[in-house]
Design an enzyme around this catalytic site. Structure first.
Site, PDB file in Angstrom:
ATOM      1  CE  LYS A 202      17.118  56.326  37.638  1.00  0.00           C
ATOM      2  NZ  LYS A 202      18.034  55.730  36.740  1.00  0.00           N
ATOM      3  CE  LYS A 256      13.647  57.894  35.334  1.00  0.00           C
ATOM      4  NZ  LYS A 256      14.996  57.296  34.716  1.00  0.00           N
TER       5      LYS A 256
HETATM    6  C1  PBG Z   1      18.304  54.172  33.364  1.00  0.00           C
HETATM    7  C2  PBG Z   1      17.303  54.821  32.946  1.00  0.00           C
HETATM    8  C3  PBG Z   1      16.106  54.168  33.433  1.00  0.00           C
HETATM    9  C4  PBG Z   1      14.999  55.315  32.948  1.00  0.00           C
HETATM   10  C5  PBG Z   1      15.508  56.627  32.243  1.00  0.00           C
HETATM   11  N1  PBG Z   1      16.975  55.934  32.191  1.00  0.00           N
HETATM   12  C6  PBG Z   1      16.234  53.221  33.943  1.00  0.00           C
HETATM   13  C7  PBG Z   1      16.269  53.094  35.554  1.00  0.00           C
HETATM   14  O1  PBG Z   1      16.729  53.377  36.080  1.00  0.00           O
HETATM   15  O2  PBG Z   1      16.148  51.379  36.135  1.00  0.00           O
HETATM   16  C8  PBG Z   1      13.996  55.452  33.724  1.00  0.00           C
HETATM   17  C9  PBG Z   1      12.611  56.172  32.072  1.00  0.00           C
HETATM   18  C10 PBG Z   1      11.199  55.711  32.623  1.00  0.00           C
HETATM   19  O3  PBG Z   1      11.135  55.059  33.013  1.00  0.00           O
HETATM   20  O4  PBG Z   1      10.559  56.619  31.125  1.00  0.00           O
HETATM   21  N2  PBG Z   1      19.703  54.689  33.758  1.00  0.00           N
END
Ligand code: PBG
Length: 332
Positions: A202, A256
């Protein structure tokens, strides 16, 4: 090595593109409804459908409405739904205790969906950010996001989700050691079949902006997430993270964001052959939906193309806010 191709005109690569029939025969990849996980936003209240301004077409739903949405998704053939709660600022604290409250919004919705639509798989999110007055995925002490204490809290959160009936737990926090800790806690509490879909690779991405609006985390977040989420410049590091999480007991892994990181999807699938998912995140959704709304692109075509590209890159499935729209087109 690839055998040499005959020279033109013996080889005319356009021959196999000449008609829809032939194009269908030589098509290498396909997208089906079974590839989709639908992320949805929850909020409290009853009969509430509240639009998310930065994600045209996406709403926050109260529990009764999300049950209805799950029923529709199941009827469309979508195998899984993923829950993200909008948490009232009054429930955000430094100790994040709402995260493992058995009656928090996510757990309440999980029970309600399980009860009404038992055959749809429910995925939940493990991370402290919706519940944290500091907006971070982990505890903040002296300006630092502390790893090991956060992992203990994430284990409590994951167990509360398993008790509520979650099928797939999705740790999105990027702390070290959390997959192993969650796996052993789940095993020792008897949740032998609960799956872990690790947000293993991520990235610290600007494409999460609309999501943070949707869950109400934008205002709370101080600083950025670069000490735990990945540097977008890195690729080998993604393989190390995936390898580690699989070794600690992840059943499935995720890359992601999605579209800007298709090279990572391909490397991950080739290297490990594990069930591999991509998350087409909120900013990717907003770009396509926003441009379509302005008449700048054909929204349906761009949506279908974007999802097919995940399959071509080696993904087994995709988390996408477009899931019901895609399913309707595929079922038409
Ligand atoms: C937070 C989380 C995020 C997303 C999913 N879980 C945002 C972040 O890490 O700030 C992002 C999903 C999206 O942008 O559609 N744990």
């Amino acid at each position: 090595m690839r055998p040499t191709q005959a020279a033109f005109p013996a080889t005319r690569l356009r021959r196999t593109r000449q008609s829809a029939a032939v194009r269908a025969l030589v098509q290498e990849n396909s997208l089906s409804v079974g590839d989709l996980i639908w992320p949805v936003f929850l909020r409290d209240g009853e009969d509430v459908v509240e639009p998310v301004p930065s994600m045209p077409g996406v709403n926050r739903l109260s529990v009764d409405r999300v049950v209805q949405a799950a029923r529709e998704a199941h009827a469309l053939g979508i195998p899984a739904i993923c829950l993200f709660p909008y948490t009232d600022p009054s429930k955000k604290t430094a100790d994040c205790a709402e995260a493992w409250n058995p009656d928090n919004l996510s757990n309440t919705a999980t029970r309600a969906i399980k009860d009404a639509v038992p055959d749809i798989a429910i995925m939940t999110d493990v991370a402290l950010d919706p519940y944290n007055s500091m907006g971070h995925d982990g505890f903040v002490v002296d300006g630092k996001i502390i790893n090991d204490e956060t992992v203990e809290a994430l284990v409590k959160q994951a167990l509360s989700q398993a008790r509520a009936g979650a099928d797939i737990i999705g740790p999105s926090d990027m702390m070290d050691g959390r997959i192993g800790a969650m796996r052993s806690a789940l095993e020792s509490e008897g949740f032998k079949d609960v799956m872990l879909l690790s947000y293993a690779a991520k990235y610290a991405s600007a494409f999460y902006g609309p999501f943070r609006d949707a869950v109400g985390a934008s205002g709370a977040l101080k600083g950025d997430k670069t000490t735990y989420q990945m540097n977008p410049a890195n690729s080998d590091e993604a393989l190390r993270l995936i390898e580690r999480d699989l070794a600690e007991g992840a059943d499935m892994v995720m890359v992601k964001p999605g579209m800007p990181y298709l090279d990572i999807c391909r490397r991950v699938k080739d290297a490990f052959g594990a069930p591999t998912f991509a998350y087409q995140v909120s900013g990717e959704y907003a770009m396509i939906a926003g441009a379509a709304q302005n008449g700048w692109i054909d929204g349906d075509k761009a949506m279908m193309e974007s999802l097919m590209c995940f399959k071509r890159a080696g993904c087994d499935g995709v988390l996408s806010y477009f899931a019901p729209q895609v399913a309707r087109l595929l079922n038409a």
